[in-house]
Motif scaffolding. Structure first.
Motif, mmCIF file in Angstrom:
data_model
loop_
_atom_site.group_PDB
_atom_site.id
_atom_site.type_symbol
_atom_site.label_atom_id
_atom_site.label_comp_id
_atom_site.label_asym_id
_atom_site.label_seq_id
_atom_site.Cartn_x
_atom_site.Cartn_y
_atom_site.Cartn_z
ATOM 1 N N GLN A 18 10.951 -0.565 2.454
ATOM 2 C CA GLN A 18 11.094 -0.463 3.916
ATOM 3 C C GLN A 18 10.074 -1.350 4.615
ATOM 4 O OE1 GLN A 18 13.827 1.187 5.168
ATOM 5 N NE2 GLN A 18 13.207 -0.100 6.884
ATOM 6 N N GLU A 19 8.850 -1.424 4.085
ATOM 7 C CA GLU A 19 7.829 -2.330 4.646
ATOM 8 C C GLU A 19 8.309 -3.776 4.574
ATOM 9 O OE1 GLU A 19 3.982 -2.049 2.830
ATOM 10 O OE2 GLU A 19 3.917 0.120 3.091
ATOM 11 N N VAL A 20 8.884 -4.160 3.435
ATOM 12 C CA VAL A 20 9.399 -5.518 3.253
ATOM 13 C C VAL A 20 10.480 -5.799 4.285
ATOM 14 C CG1 VAL A 20 10.721 -7.019 1.690
ATOM 15 C CG2 VAL A 20 8.819 -5.663 0.800
ATOM 16 N N LEU A 21 11.419 -4.886 4.423
ATOM 17 C CA LEU A 21 12.519 -5.081 5.366
ATOM 18 C C LEU A 21 12.005 -5.136 6.809
ATOM 19 C CD1 LEU A 21 15.115 -2.689 3.722
ATOM 20 C CD2 LEU A 21 15.216 -5.200 3.774
ATOM 21 N N ASP A 22 11.023 -4.309 7.123
ATOM 22 C CA ASP A 22 10.462 -4.286 8.474
ATOM 23 C C ASP A 22 9.668 -5.556 8.782
ATOM 24 O OD1 ASP A 22 11.604 -1.797 8.846
ATOM 25 O OD2 ASP A 22 9.730 -0.692 8.526
ATOM 26 N N ILE B 188 0.829 -1.212 0.000
ATOM 27 C CA ILE B 188 0.000 0.000 0.000
ATOM 28 C C ILE B 188 0.859 1.257 0.000
ATOM 29 C CG2 ILE B 188 -2.025 -1.058 1.064
ATOM 30 C CD1 ILE B 188 -1.020 0.091 3.759
ATOM 31 N N SER B 189 2.152 1.074 -0.164
ATOM 32 C CA SER B 189 3.089 2.188 -0.112
ATOM 33 C C SER B 189 2.974 3.089 -1.331
ATOM 34 C CB SER B 189 4.509 1.659 -0.031
ATOM 35 O OG SER B 189 4.653 0.836 1.085
ATOM 36 N N PRO B 190 3.153 4.406 -1.116
ATOM 37 C CA PRO B 190 3.083 5.342 -2.239
ATOM 38 C C PRO B 190 4.343 5.349 -3.100
ATOM 39 C CG PRO B 190 3.483 6.518 -0.197
ATOM 40 C CD PRO B 190 3.280 5.070 0.160
ATOM 41 N N SER B 191 5.478 4.895 -2.532
ATOM 42 C CA SER B 191 6.722 4.889 -3.300
ATOM 43 C C SER B 191 7.405 3.535 -3.167
ATOM 44 C CB SER B 191 7.676 5.977 -2.793
ATOM 45 O OG SER B 191 8.178 5.635 -1.521
#
Length: 165
Positions: free
Chosen positions: A58-62, A49-52
């Motif tokens: 960063q979501e994947v890494l988190d 759902i990330s805009p960039s």
């Protein structure tokens, strides 16, 4: 195999003897793809759902190695190449050549079953996309992604991957 037809049975649910007996009777084919290309495809398909792209990465890494979606989880955690001895590993980007070989080995007619694949165009497109997307990432994200996918990069010949550097 007796439990083969149960709904969504994971390989890890079998013991080593069952796994060996079950897999010994199959031709095992693994389709692999550069992990960075998998991330790009997942992002472009809107699965995050990330805009960039940078915030998606960063979501994947988190999310970590085991909590993330199978769309971006490292292949070695999904297909267990150290446990399963695959008969064929087919690389995305070389599908026409490798699928033709696989069909010939299986004794099937190649021409009538193989769709038209334009591997060189796909490779060029992903090279361009990779350059664009990779430039959006911070040096820290690049380093973290290379670490996140280190086992995939060691297990499969993704020598031209942006993450291999």
């Amino acid at each position: 195999y007796r439990r083969l037809h149960t709904k969504e049975t994971q390989l890890s649910e079998f013991n080593q003897t069952e796994i060996k007996a079950m897999l010994g009777s199959y031709t095992k084919v693994l389709f692999v793809r550069d992990p960075f290309h998998r991330l790009i495809t997942t992002f472009l398909q809107g699965m995050g759902i990330s805009p960039s792209f940078s915030s998606f990465v960063q979501e994947v890494l988190d999310s970590g190695m085991h909590n993330g979606s199978i769309a971006w989880r490292p292949l070695v955690s999904l297909c267990r190449p150290c446990l399963i001895q695959y008969d064929y590993v087919v690389m995305f980007g070389f599908l026409r050549q490798e699928l033709g070989h696989l069909l010939r080995r299986a004794g099937l007619p190649v021409g009538s079953l193989l769709p038209e694949l334009t591997d060189s165009q796909v490779q060029w497109t992903y090279r361009w996309l990779s350059e664009q997307m990779f430039s959006e990432l911070s040096a820290q994200q690049k380093k973290q992604l290379s670490h996140f996918y280190r086992w995939d990069l060691a297990a499969f010949p993704f020598s031209s991957s942006f993450l291999s550097a």
